[in-house]
Design a protein around this motif. Structure first.
Motif, short mmCIF file in Angstrom:
data_model
loop_
_atom_site.label_atom_id
_atom_site.label_comp_id
_atom_site.label_asym_id
_atom_site.label_seq_id
_atom_site.Cartn_x
_atom_site.Cartn_y
_atom_site.Cartn_z
N GLY A 1 0.79 -1.24 0.00
CA GLY A 1 0.00 0.00 0.00
C GLY A 1 0.82 1.28 0.00
O GLY A 1 0.25 2.38 0.06
N ILE B 1 -0.96 7.76 4.83
CA ILE B 1 -1.72 9.01 4.96
C ILE B 1 -2.82 9.07 3.91
O ILE B 1 -3.97 9.43 4.21
CB ILE B 1 -0.78 10.22 4.87
CG1 ILE B 1 0.06 10.34 6.15
CG2 ILE B 1 -1.57 11.52 4.61
CD1 ILE B 1 1.10 11.45 6.14
N GLN C 1 -4.36 6.66 2.44
CA GLN C 1 -5.44 5.73 2.77
C GLN C 1 -6.23 6.22 3.97
O GLN C 1 -7.45 6.10 4.02
CB GLN C 1 -4.87 4.32 3.02
CG GLN C 1 -5.91 3.28 3.40
CD GLN C 1 -7.09 3.22 2.43
OE1 GLN C 1 -6.95 3.51 1.24
NE2 GLN C 1 -8.26 2.86 2.95
N ASP D 1 -8.69 8.74 2.90
CA ASP D 1 -9.82 8.07 2.24
C ASP D 1 -10.76 7.47 3.29
O ASP D 1 -11.98 7.59 3.20
CB ASP D 1 -9.28 6.98 1.31
CG ASP D 1 -10.41 6.27 0.58
OD1 ASP D 1 -10.98 5.32 1.14
OD2 ASP D 1 -10.74 6.67 -0.55
N ARG E 1 -8.26 0.38 12.15
CA ARG E 1 -7.33 -0.71 11.86
C ARG E 1 -7.74 -1.46 10.59
O ARG E 1 -6.90 -1.78 9.75
CB ARG E 1 -7.24 -1.67 13.05
CG ARG E 1 -6.45 -1.06 14.22
CD ARG E 1 -6.38 -1.97 15.44
NE ARG E 1 -5.64 -1.34 16.52
CZ ARG E 1 -4.31 -1.38 16.67
NH1 ARG E 1 -3.58 -2.07 15.82
NH2 ARG E 1 -3.72 -0.75 17.68
N GLU E 2 -9.03 -1.73 10.45
CA GLU E 2 -9.47 -2.42 9.25
C GLU E 2 -9.37 -1.54 8.01
O GLU E 2 -9.10 -2.01 6.91
CB GLU E 2 -10.90 -2.96 9.45
CG GLU E 2 -10.90 -4.18 10.35
CD GLU E 2 -12.29 -4.62 10.78
OE1 GLU E 2 -13.27 -4.08 10.23
OE2 GLU E 2 -12.37 -5.49 11.66
N GLY E 3 -9.60 -0.26 8.21
CA GLY E 3 -9.49 0.66 7.08
C GLY E 3 -8.07 0.78 6.55
O GLY E 3 -7.86 1.21 5.41
N LEU E 4 -7.11 0.41 7.37
CA LEU E 4 -5.71 0.49 6.96
C LEU E 4 -5.13 -0.89 6.66
O LEU E 4 -3.90 -1.05 6.58
CB LEU E 4 -4.88 1.17 8.06
CG LEU E 4 -5.29 2.61 8.40
CD1 LEU E 4 -4.46 3.13 9.57
CD2 LEU E 4 -5.13 3.53 7.20
N GLU E 5 -5.99 -1.89 6.48
CA GLU E 5 -5.46 -3.25 6.33
C GLU E 5 -4.73 -3.47 5.02
O GLU E 5 -4.05 -4.47 4.85
CB GLU E 5 -6.58 -4.28 6.51
CG GLU E 5 -7.58 -4.31 5.36
CD GLU E 5 -8.77 -5.23 5.62
OE1 GLU E 5 -8.84 -5.82 6.71
OE2 GLU E 5 -9.60 -5.35 4.72
N GLY E 6 -4.84 -2.53 4.10
CA GLY E 6 -4.11 -2.65 2.85
C GLY E 6 -2.77 -1.93 2.86
O GLY E 6 -2.17 -1.73 1.81
N ASN E 7 -2.33 -1.51 4.05
CA ASN E 7 -1.07 -0.77 4.14
C ASN E 7 -0.18 -1.38 5.22
O ASN E 7 -0.61 -1.53 6.36
CB ASN E 7 -1.35 0.70 4.51
CG ASN E 7 -2.07 1.43 3.40
OD1 ASN E 7 -3.25 1.19 3.16
ND2 ASN E 7 -1.37 2.30 2.72
N LEU E 8 1.04 -1.71 4.84
CA LEU E 8 1.97 -2.30 5.80
C LEU E 8 2.92 -1.23 6.34
O LEU E 8 3.40 -0.38 5.60
CB LEU E 8 2.78 -3.41 5.14
CG LEU E 8 2.00 -4.64 4.68
CD1 LEU E 8 2.93 -5.60 3.96
CD2 LEU E 8 1.34 -5.33 5.87
N TYR F 1 1.82 0.24 14.42
CA TYR F 1 0.53 0.84 14.04
C TYR F 1 -0.15 1.65 15.15
O TYR F 1 -1.09 2.39 14.88
CB TYR F 1 -0.47 -0.22 13.53
CG TYR F 1 0.03 -1.03 12.36
CD1 TYR F 1 0.04 -0.50 11.07
CD2 TYR F 1 0.51 -2.32 12.54
CE1 TYR F 1 0.50 -1.25 9.99
CE2 TYR F 1 0.98 -3.08 11.45
CZ TYR F 1 0.97 -2.54 10.19
OH TYR F 1 1.43 -3.27 9.12
#
Lengths: 183, 816, 284
Positions: free
Chosen positions: A46, A107, A109, A112, A126-133, A139
């Protein structure tokens, strides 16, 4: 070679690109927008997240040709006025970054996420950022920063009545928007 | 309100580094482009062990934009051997380690050819046109069988896969008793074998190297943790004059030990740039990172512990097999040795023996990964202490209390011969228990057991210490390390009173620019914003040992402090001259020299200007306030802490959820609490990831099957809990600041806390171990008592991860 | 990270897309959302000469109600499926499942039809599509045809689609008033399902009047758990009764052992997760 016209961070560019050029490569190598970075080759990290017509996308998984006619916002154009977006400030204030490599994507994501869900709880963040490592922060401070930005942006939205800052778009406005360009 | 500034030390300053990073105004190596720059792509062996019978590059050479195609044979005479700086024993066997394979490949991912082309796309296209023939050799994958006589060999010329055996025996060293006797006389013996799975550091910025040969010095930009070491090692291994090389580490996106290396690609890019006489850039794909950047951990640990029925441990015997992979990289052989003096941890054991055998396999080389040797040691002993507690039916905290060094006993020389300067295990543990609600959770655990709930609660303890602040040069010498452990700093006071601090450490996310600014501002009495911290360029920062091993503050920060002392000393002489008083009459505070008993005085910036103009300086005084200092610590520092983890295990599926995580760390004096907390969070995430998620898995052919971030399971925000962190503080006595180091603490402590919690949750089913990572399947099997339990095929994939079928995690949605 | 070169065609109608595919033959790949195809191209695991981008075929996008069916255009994104009021009303199971697919960015680009045609056995959307007995409308050189979901999924990454055909839309019977749940079991948030269970039920007077259950990653194609559906019929909507019926979840499955799980563990998970999915769907 497809000819494309894209609007990136407020500037219009018309270019001939080879069909295989990824949006992220176009941004970095053709436009010099190196704020957006590449962290993997499988769409997991991400780091390359940008907004395409106001929605977060992984710019490694979009061809430059697919961006033809669309509007792209990168980390470098997020604040618009050269200052800092409340999310950028919140990341700084909450020590939500260490090496900073994942930060632009994180940032973008997070912005968004708040435009979809202006008052997320921690689990939604946390779930909204699950596509970013992120490998540095664990975190926790990123979650804090998003929470903090949510507060600031809502306060900002109220302040908008006084004509100072633009309000974040509400979820309703957001879903009503045409999502042109996504396939 | 007074005008007294808030002291900088201990203040949660927000980071100076952030402004560029949050706006994308960054200088990652891959962001850079130079005029005439060529792009380098590297072809890698798909097989783990083979003789190269032919390499046909003729078609690739003819392709559009291709300037050069180079094979191992082409550069065999120039490429040297990658350095290993840590020959742990005199008879250590070390193979030649060519940056590019010449006639044999020894792991899948090893470089076999490279292409320089006008564009990255053309370079990549040409790789597909290179034809390499391989003649397979037997692969050597399992470290235990590799260590046996009769195993196929990785390096036939060495005649064995055993590189070296390193031992420490307290009876021989005179630091303790005889372990064999302790085990023979033991009232209780606990024996376990643990597997430290292979991990991948997974820094977020893929590595990138840009070499520019078009000036007097060849400039090497690299995403490295160690620009100084890289320069010296490039010079030594390639026979290039050191003063003709400049290394710059620009913005570096994380390292965790993974960028503590002199990499094949750094050498190859250097060779190609020199060959072509133009700038050349190599940037890896993530898939390349996974197979070619070094891995971490990978040990088999066999432990035997002797104790009395009252819980007192009388002896510990440790036998390790450490998987080196195919080559010895920069500090590969020393990694397990860093743990060798730590298995006794915070405890007062009577006897201790450590034996480590380093073994070659046909896999990616291992080397430093966050904690480097110490997480492995801490895991093993903390698991053993929980097992002892279970054996004795005693509370695991009580077992630790009976064995740990009491606060009144510091300084304490351990059975491994290290002298711990300070600590307070009682305080940290007490605080952690309180924050955690230890009693209440134990009660809930009992209730759930009684009710036979589907979801069982487990509580895991880890009381850890580590040796960090690498390191006293004398000690490193005694461990046969190839360099010292000092650090350097220089301070330049500019005519306008602004200050530049040059440091030899090389931050890549740690926030040193902020913390060092605080140190200097505090000592010299200038505003925080008036300090610029310079680093990461051998032309700017001429001397340094770089950043790893939680050393930067306790060694590099101390060098900065020493340099400030010298600045003040120099300034004092000029100030006395300006104020027409004796130096002894001056007191220095908050950036001002005052004449005792008067209101006369002068600020440091006035002194700096006076020094610069040099119109009226005392005899023999040079016209600046600049100073430099090198600090070499007397001892390691020993941060410690108590970590408590509660997990819920779904006994129907084996799924583990962390319910709460509390840690109380003692890292000595803290310069910036905000940064310290961030380091702890990130460390915890990586340690938890080892316990639950991550594992580098090879198939029977030696191919890494977890070769993408879709298959190697780095946890996301949704996979980790909120941590509760706190600190206790006992000053380190080994340095003036009292600091101990925090970079690795979270990683070292958390892995055993989590695994102990998992085992604790299901111990009543008869489970006494679950192999890492504690995947749902492994936990489920352990509960079921299926014999294959934790020894089934290693698993790591959440994705299909199968290259043939095209499965990718996190991505669904193309038509056809 | 850099795909091999290809020609890029961006048709604006289905007919143009079909003729482009016909012309290119086996050498063509259809680009829908690109969230699987682009990674495959970047890794050079596929090397098509021609990529036909359906992004400009606006007719393929959107959800509508038509002739008693719920119709989802193949190019409708996961994000739009999970937010669509019609989907929520008439096929809640699809909305429940779509929100578990990958991550927000991927859901913004990835498409419903793309995911189905990719036919990854670990992909989440095929199981509910099968369980809800959808019909796939395909357009090809010789016109349109309709294939039932039960015949659409053929094997690993293989569907009934011919090389020059395009999936136009997917038609679902109305499941108005049904409740639903998708139970996804994976190792980390980003990972594919080890096993997933899609369940929709209609509860009447405390008993299960109708049930649909589909399984993800329990074979080379999605599997409809007919035995479970049968066993649930008329049973009281209680956890015990549901758990009992869920024991049939392995019937008709053919799971494999892979890095994620061995066969026996998958079978066990299928039973446990089926129980949980149906229980959650039934709201008990």
């Amino acid at each position: 070679m497809p000819r494309i016209t894209v609007h990136v961070d407020g500037t219009t560019y018309t270019d001939d690109v080879s069909a295989r050029t990824l949006l992220v490569q176009y941004l970095r190598e053709h436009l010099g927008r190196t704020g957006t970075v590449v962290g993997c080759d499988t769409s997991n990290c991400g780091a390359c997240t940008v907004h395409l017509d106001g929605q977060s996308v992984k710019s490694c998984s979009v061809l430059a040709a697919q961006a033809d006619g669309h509007e792209i916002t990168t980390i470098e154009g997020l604040s618009g006025d050269g200052g800092q977006h409340p999310m950028q400030q919140a990341f700084h204030d909450n020590h939500a970054l260490q090496c900073g490599f994942c930060t632009p994507g994180m940032i973008m994501q997070a912005v968004d996420l708040l435009s979809d869900t202006p008052e997320p709880d921690d689990q939604q963040i946390r779930e909204g950022l699950e596509g970013n490592l992120c490998r540095c922060t664990g975190y926790q401070n990123i979650v804090r920063a998003v929470r903090d930005a949510s507060r600031r942006m809502r306060a900002g939205a109220e302040a908008e009545h006084t004509g100072e800052t633009p309000a974040p778009r509400s979820a309703e406005e957001r879903t009503a928007q045409p999502t042109g360009g996504q396939s | 309100m007074t005008s007294t500034a808030e002291p900088e030390l201990g203040r949660s300053r927000k980071r100076k580094e952030d402004a560029r990073l949050v706006t994308g105004a960054t200088r990652w190596t891959d962001n850079m482009a130079l005029p005439g720059m060529m792009h380098l792509a590297v072809l890698r062996s798909p097989v783990a062990h083979a003789r190269i019978t032919s390499v046909d590059t003729s078609e690739a050479r003819r392709m559009s934009g291709v300037r050069a195609v180079v094979t191992g044979t082409d550069i065999a005479a120039d490429q040297g051997s990658l350095p290993c700086a840590w020959p742990i024993t005199e008879d250590m066997r070390s193979p030649q380690a060519p940056p590019m394979a010449v006639d044999t490949v020894n792991f899948a991912g090893e470089a076999v050819a490279m292409v320089a082309a006008r564009s990255a796309a053309e370079a990549r296209d040409a790789l597909d046109a290179i034809d390499v023939d391989y003649d397979d050799l037997p692969v050597v994958l399992d470290v235990e069988s590799a260590a046996q006589p009769g195993s196929p060999l990785v390096h036939t010329e060495l005649g064995t896969n055993r590189s070296a055996t390193w031992t420490f025996d307290s009876a021989e060293a005179g630091t303790g008793g005889d372990v064999d006797r302790a085990l023979a006389d033991a009232e209780v013996r606990v024996e376990r074998t643990f597997r430290q799975q292979r991990l991948i550091p997974a820094f977020m910025e893929p590595r990138s190297v840009l070499v520019d040969p078009t000036s007097e010095q060849i400039t090497v930009y690299s995403a490295t943790q160690v620009p100084h070491i890289l320069r010296t090692m490039l010079a030594m291994s390639l026979g290039v004059d050191e003063h003709k090389i400049r290394v710059i580490a620009p913005d570096v996106g994380g390292g965790f030990g993974g960028k503590l290396q002199v990499t094949p690609e750094e050498v190859l890019t250097f060779l190609m740039a020199r060959r072509l006489g133009c700038p050349v850039k190599w940037t890896e794909t993530r898939s390349e990172t996974m197979v070619s950047a070094h891995h971490g951990r990978d040990q088999v640990q066999r432990l035997a512990l002797a104790a009395r029925r009252d819980g007192t441990v009388t002896g510990l015997n440790v036998e390790l097999l450490a998987d080196m992979g195919a080559y010895l990289r920069l500090v590969t052989p020393g990694i397990p040795i860093l743990g060798g003096l730590m298995f006794n941890s915070i405890y007062k054991f009577d006897s201790y023996r450590f034996t480590c055998t380093n073994v070659f396999t046909t896999k990616t080389p291992t080397d430093a990964y966050r904690g480097a040797g110490r997480p492995e040691a801490t895991f093993a002993i903390e698991r053993m202490m929980d097992e002892l507690a279970a054996e004795l039916d005693m509370d695991p905290l009580e077992v630790r209390r009976r064995n740990w060094i009491d606060r009144a006993e510091f300084p304490y020389t351990t059975v491994a011969g290290l002298t711990y300067d300070s600590g307070d295990y009682e305080a940290a543990t007490g605080r952690a228990e309180e924050l955690f609600g230890y009693r209440q959770l134990r009660e809930e655990q009992a209730r759930r057991r009684q009710r036979a709930d589907t979801v069982q609660l487990g509580i895991g303890v880890s009381t850890f210490t580590e040796m960090c602040g690498l390191a006293p040069s004398r000690v490193l010498g005694s461990l046969s390390y190839g360099a010292g452990g000092w650090e350097h700093a220089q301070i330049r006071v500019l005519p306008t009173g602004k200050v530049e601090l040059v440091t030899g450490v090389s931050p890549h996310g740690q926030g040193h620019v902020t913390a060092w600014s605080q140190l200097v501002a505090d000592r010299i009495g200038v505003p925080f914003d008036d300090v610029e911290v310079l680093h990461g360029d051998t032309q700017i920062s001429p001397r340094g040992m770089d950043t790893y091993g939680s050393r930067s503050l306790s060694v590099g920060g101390m060098a900065a402090v020493s340099a400030t002392d010298r600045v003040i000393e120099k300034a004092r002489r000029i100030a006395a001259h300006m104020l027409e008083c004796s130096e002894d009459d001056l007191e220095f505070s908050a950036g001002r020299f005052g004449v005792r008993g008067t209101d006369r005085g002068t600020g440091i910036s006035d002194v700096a200007l006076a020094a610069f103009t040099a119109h009226d300086l005392p005899e023999g005084v040079e016209p600046n306030l600049d100073a430099e200092a090198t600090f070499d610590p007397e001892n390691f520092s020993f941060p410690h802490g108590t970590h408590l983890c509660a997990v819920e295990v779904d006994t129907d599926t084996g799924e583990v959820r962390i319910r709460s995580y509390v840690c109380v760390d003692d890292v000595g004096t803290v310069v910036n609490p905000l940064i310290v907390e961030g380091q702890v969070h990130g460390g915890l995430a990586q340690g938890i990831a080892q316990a639950l998620f991550e594992e580098a898995v090879h198939d029977e052919d030696g191919t890494l099957t977890t070769a993408t971030l879709a298959d190697y399971l780095v946890p996301t925000a949704a996979d980790l809990p909120e941590f509760t962190t706190d600190r206790t503080e006992t000053r380190a006595t080994s340095n003036q600041l009292g600091v101990k180091g925090v970079g690795e603490a979270g990683t070292i402590a958390s892995t055993p806390a989590v695994v102990n919690a998992v085992v604790d949750a299901v111990r009543h089913f008869g489970v006494d171990d679950v192999r890492m990572p504690c995947s749902p399947q492994r936990v489920w099997r352990a509960i079921r008592g299926v014999r294959a339990s934790s020894e089934t095929a290693p698993e790591a994939g959440g994705g299909l991860g199968s290259m043939e079928t095209g499965g990718f995690a996190g991505s669904e949605g193309d038509l056809r | 990270m850099i795909p091999a070169p290809f020609d890029y065609i961006a048709p604006s109608t289905v007919a143009e897309a079909v003729s482009a595919l016909e012309e290119a033959g086996e050498d063509a790949k259809v680009l829908a959302g690109g969230q699987s195809l682009l990674p495959v191209l970047r890794m050079r695991m596929a090397d098509p000469g021609v990529v036909v981008d359906l992004g400009g075929v606006t007719a393929l996008r959107g959800v509508r109600e038509e002739g008693g069916s719920l119709v989802i255009g193949s190019m409708t994104t996961h994000h739009d499926v999970m937010r669509d009021p019609l989907v929520h009303h008439h096929a809640k199971l699809l909305a429940q499942t779509a929100r578990t697919v990958a991550d927000p960015q991927v859901r913004h680009r990835g498409t419903f039809g793309g995911a189905l045609v990719h036919a990854d056995p670990a992909g989440d959307l095929a199981a509910p599509t099968l369980a809800l007995d959808a019909e796939m409308v395909l357009a090809g050189p010789s016109g349109a045809r309709v294939v039932r979901a039960s015949e659409f999924f053929v094997d690993y990454f293989t569907t009934a689609l011919d090389p020059a055909e395009v999936l136009v839309e997917v038609r679902f019977p109305m499941f108005t008033g049904w409740s639903a749940h998708y139970e996804k079991f994976n190792r980390v948030a980003q990972a594919w399902s080890v096993v997933g269970v899609a369940a929709a039920v209609r509860v009447e007077a405390g008993a299960i009047a109708e049930a649909r259950v589909g399984l993800t990653n329990m074979g080379s194609t999605p599997v409809r758990a007919l035995a479970v559906e049968q066993a649930l019929l008329g049973r009281p909507a209680t956890p015990e009764a549901i758990r009992h019926a869920a024991r049939h979840a392995t019937e008709g499955t053919s799971p494999v052992s892979d890095a994620g799980a061995d066969i026996d563990y998958r079978e066990h998970l299928a039973q446990v997760l089926t129980g949980r999915a149906v229980t959650a769907a039934a709201g008990v």
